[in-house]
Motif scaffolding. Structure first.
Motif, PDB file in Angstrom:
ATOM      1  N   LYS A  22       0.825  -1.245  -0.113  1.00  0.00           N
ATOM      2  CA  LYS A  22       0.044   0.029   0.062  1.00  0.00           C
ATOM      3  C   LYS A  22       0.938   1.238   0.110  1.00  0.00           C
ATOM      4  N   ALA A  23       1.827   1.135   0.724  1.00  0.00           N
ATOM      5  CA  ALA A  23       2.897   2.423   0.722  1.00  0.00           C
ATOM      6  C   ALA A  23       3.454   2.346  -0.449  1.00  0.00           C
ATOM      7  N   GLU A  24       3.738   1.631  -1.262  1.00  0.00           N
ATOM      8  CA  GLU A  24       4.439   1.477  -2.641  1.00  0.00           C
ATOM      9  C   GLU A  24       3.649   2.439  -3.616  1.00  0.00           C
ATOM     10  N   ARG A  25       2.304   1.846  -3.223  1.00  0.00           N
ATOM     11  CA  ARG A  25       1.320   2.531  -4.343  1.00  0.00           C
ATOM     12  C   ARG A  25       1.188   3.930  -4.194  1.00  0.00           C
ATOM     13  N   ALA A  26       1.215   4.354  -2.522  1.00  0.00           N
ATOM     14  CA  ALA A  26       1.244   5.867  -2.217  1.00  0.00           C
ATOM     15  C   ALA A  26       2.243   6.625  -2.724  1.00  0.00           C
ATOM     16  N   ILE A  27       3.422   5.915  -2.538  1.00  0.00           N
ATOM     17  CA  ILE A  27       4.622   6.639  -3.162  1.00  0.00           C
ATOM     18  C   ILE A  27       4.480   6.929  -4.740  1.00  0.00           C
ATOM     19  N   ALA A  28       4.083   6.024  -5.476  1.00  0.00           N
ATOM     20  CA  ALA A  28       3.766   6.172  -6.711  1.00  0.00           C
ATOM     21  C   ALA A  28       3.140   7.514  -7.075  1.00  0.00           C
ATOM     22  N   GLY A  29       2.560   8.153  -6.207  1.00  0.00           N
ATOM     23  CA  GLY A  29       1.790   9.375  -6.708  1.00  0.00           C
ATOM     24  C   GLY A  29       2.612  10.626  -6.227  1.00  0.00           C
ATOM     25  N   LEU A  30       3.760  10.411  -5.838  1.00  0.00           N
ATOM     26  CA  LEU A  30       4.763  11.551  -5.333  1.00  0.00           C
ATOM     27  C   LEU A  30       5.344  12.320  -6.508  1.00  0.00           C
ATOM     28  N   ALA A  31       6.067  13.104  -6.361  1.00  0.00           N
ATOM     29  CA  ALA A  31       6.885  13.803  -7.596  1.00  0.00           C
ATOM     30  C   ALA A  31       7.960  12.833  -7.997  1.00  0.00           C
ATOM     31  N   LYS A  32       8.527  13.147  -8.926  1.00  0.00           N
ATOM     32  CA  LYS A  32       9.437  12.217  -9.323  1.00  0.00           C
ATOM     33  C   LYS A  32      10.751  11.775  -8.438  1.00  0.00           C
ATOM     34  N   GLU A  33      11.326  13.069  -8.275  1.00  0.00           N
ATOM     35  CA  GLU A  33      12.445  13.092  -7.202  1.00  0.00           C
ATOM     36  C   GLU A  33      12.092  12.143  -5.690  1.00  0.00           C
ATOM     37  N   GLU A  34      10.895  12.600  -5.331  1.00  0.00           N
ATOM     38  CA  GLU A  34      10.636  11.887  -3.960  1.00  0.00           C
ATOM     39  C   GLU A  34      10.068  10.287  -4.285  1.00  0.00           C
ATOM     40  N   ARG A  37      13.460   8.526  -4.383  1.00  0.00           N
ATOM     41  CA  ARG A  37      14.239   8.195  -3.179  1.00  0.00           C
ATOM     42  C   ARG A  37      13.378   7.355  -2.074  1.00  0.00           C
ATOM     43  N   PHE A  38      11.847   7.515  -2.255  1.00  0.00           N
ATOM     44  CA  PHE A  38      11.105   6.689  -0.986  1.00  0.00           C
ATOM     45  C   PHE A  38      11.191   5.443  -1.631  1.00  0.00           C
ATOM     46  N   ASP A  39      10.973   5.090  -3.058  1.00  0.00           N
ATOM     47  CA  ASP A  39      10.705   3.829  -3.517  1.00  0.00           C
ATOM     48  C   ASP A  39      12.005   2.898  -3.121  1.00  0.00           C
ATOM     49  N   ASP A  40      12.886   3.597  -3.305  1.00  0.00           N
ATOM     50  CA  ASP A  40      14.367   2.988  -3.088  1.00  0.00           C
ATOM     51  C   ASP A  40      14.531   2.392  -1.669  1.00  0.00           C
ATOM     52  N   LEU A  41      14.120   3.446  -0.826  1.00  0.00           N
ATOM     53  CA  LEU A  41      13.969   3.104   0.786  1.00  0.00           C
ATOM     54  C   LEU A  41      13.208   2.054   1.036  1.00  0.00           C
ATOM     55  N   LEU A  42      12.188   2.209   0.463  1.00  0.00           N
ATOM     56  CA  LEU A  42      11.005   1.100   0.970  1.00  0.00           C
ATOM     57  C   LEU A  42      11.849  -0.243   0.527  1.00  0.00           C
ATOM     58  N   GLY A  43      12.103  -0.218  -0.612  1.00  0.00           N
ATOM     59  CA  GLY A  43      12.732  -1.590  -1.330  1.00  0.00           C
ATOM     60  C   GLY A  43      13.818  -2.121  -0.351  1.00  0.00           C
ATOM     61  N   LEU A  47      13.426  -6.009   1.611  1.00  0.00           N
ATOM     62  CA  LEU A  47      14.790  -6.547   1.514  1.00  0.00           C
ATOM     63  C   LEU A  47      15.310  -7.145   2.800  1.00  0.00           C
ATOM     64  N   ASP A  48      15.311  -5.883   3.832  1.00  0.00           N
ATOM     65  CA  ASP A  48      16.031  -6.245   4.912  1.00  0.00           C
ATOM     66  C   ASP A  48      14.804  -7.179   5.949  1.00  0.00           C
ATOM     67  N   LEU A  49      13.572  -6.920   5.799  1.00  0.00           N
ATOM     68  CA  LEU A  49      12.658  -8.068   6.274  1.00  0.00           C
ATOM     69  C   LEU A  49      12.610  -9.222   6.014  1.00  0.00           C
ATOM     70  N   GLU A  50      12.649  -9.466   4.545  1.00  0.00           N
ATOM     71  CA  GLU A  50      12.667 -10.827   4.061  1.00  0.00           C
ATOM     72  C   GLU A  50      14.268 -11.441   4.469  1.00  0.00           C
ATOM     73  N   ASP A  51      15.155 -10.977   4.251  1.00  0.00           N
ATOM     74  CA  ASP A  51      16.458 -11.559   4.352  1.00  0.00           C
ATOM     75  C   ASP A  51      17.000 -11.669   5.849  1.00  0.00           C
ATOM     76  N   LYS A  52      16.708 -10.644   6.708  1.00  0.00           N
ATOM     77  CA  LYS A  52      17.171 -10.600   8.079  1.00  0.00           C
ATOM     78  C   LYS A  52      16.158 -11.037   9.067  1.00  0.00           C
ATOM     79  N   LEU A  53      15.044 -11.242   8.765  1.00  0.00           N
ATOM     80  CA  LEU A  53      13.897 -11.547   9.659  1.00  0.00           C
ATOM     81  C   LEU A  53      13.127 -12.995   9.063  1.00  0.00           C
ATOM     82  N   LEU A  54      12.485 -12.725   8.033  1.00  0.00           N
ATOM     83  CA  LEU A  54      11.739 -13.761   7.580  1.00  0.00           C
ATOM     84  C   LEU A  54      12.527 -15.214   7.368  1.00  0.00           C
ATOM     85  N   LEU A  55      13.589 -14.856   6.403  1.00  0.00           N
ATOM     86  CA  LEU A  55      14.347 -16.004   6.010  1.00  0.00           C
ATOM     87  C   LEU A  55      15.082 -16.989   7.113  1.00  0.00           C
TER      88      LEU A  55
END
Length: 165
Positions: A22-34, A37-43, A47-55
């Protein structure tokens, strides 16, 4: 960690992943620069949740791995630069851009879906233009600020494109 605790943590992680979508979809509505930045941070967070916790939990309790249909599909990606693309002799860059722009919408579309749609249109015109070449051209159009994009266009399932507002 007890199995019951692992189950509880994984249940919460599933909820967190849904919230991240849901956050990813909300980020898609931001201005390009934001967006970038936020899409990379969310990614990175995902990945940290998957690799460091779930796995590590699933390594301890393999039966808690999600069913195969819940596992993310492999990322469709390409690193082909536009400078290495060879267009059919019957197609020019301008014609290609016109087709791409005619297929884009004002709403966000996953790059994976768009390159598939574009390939069908190119075949109708008798052009053999690969998904990779289309993605490379989308990158050029985004760099020229002729279209909007979010995410790394090299990863088609994790990026989106649309017409500029």
């Amino acid at each position: 960690m007890k199995r019951e605790q692992a189950v509880q943590i994984i249940d919460h992680l599933r909820d967190a992943f849904k919230a991240m979508e849901k956050a990813e979809r909300a980020i898609a509505g931001l201005a390009k620069e934001e967006r970038l930045r936020f899409d990379d941070l969310l990614g990175e967070v995902v990945l940290d949740l998957e690799d460091k916790l779930l796995l590590p939990i699933c390594e301890q309790y393999p039966d808690l791995l999600p069913p195969e249909e819940e596992v993310r599909p492999p990322l469709l990606c390409s690193e082909l630069p536009w400078s290495e693309v060879k267009l059919p002799s019957s197609a020019t860059e301008d014609q290609l851009d016109q087709i791409i722009l005619s297929l884009l919408k004002s709403r966000w579309q996953k790059t994976a879906m768009f390159v598939t749609t574009a390939e069908k249109r190119f075949k109708e015109l008798g052009w053999v233009i690969s998904h990779e070449a289309t993605a490379a051209r989308l990158q050029v159009l985004s760099d020229l600020d002729r279209i909007e994009s979010v995410g790394d266009l090299g990863y088609w399932a994790n990026s989106e494109v649309r017409l500029k507002d």
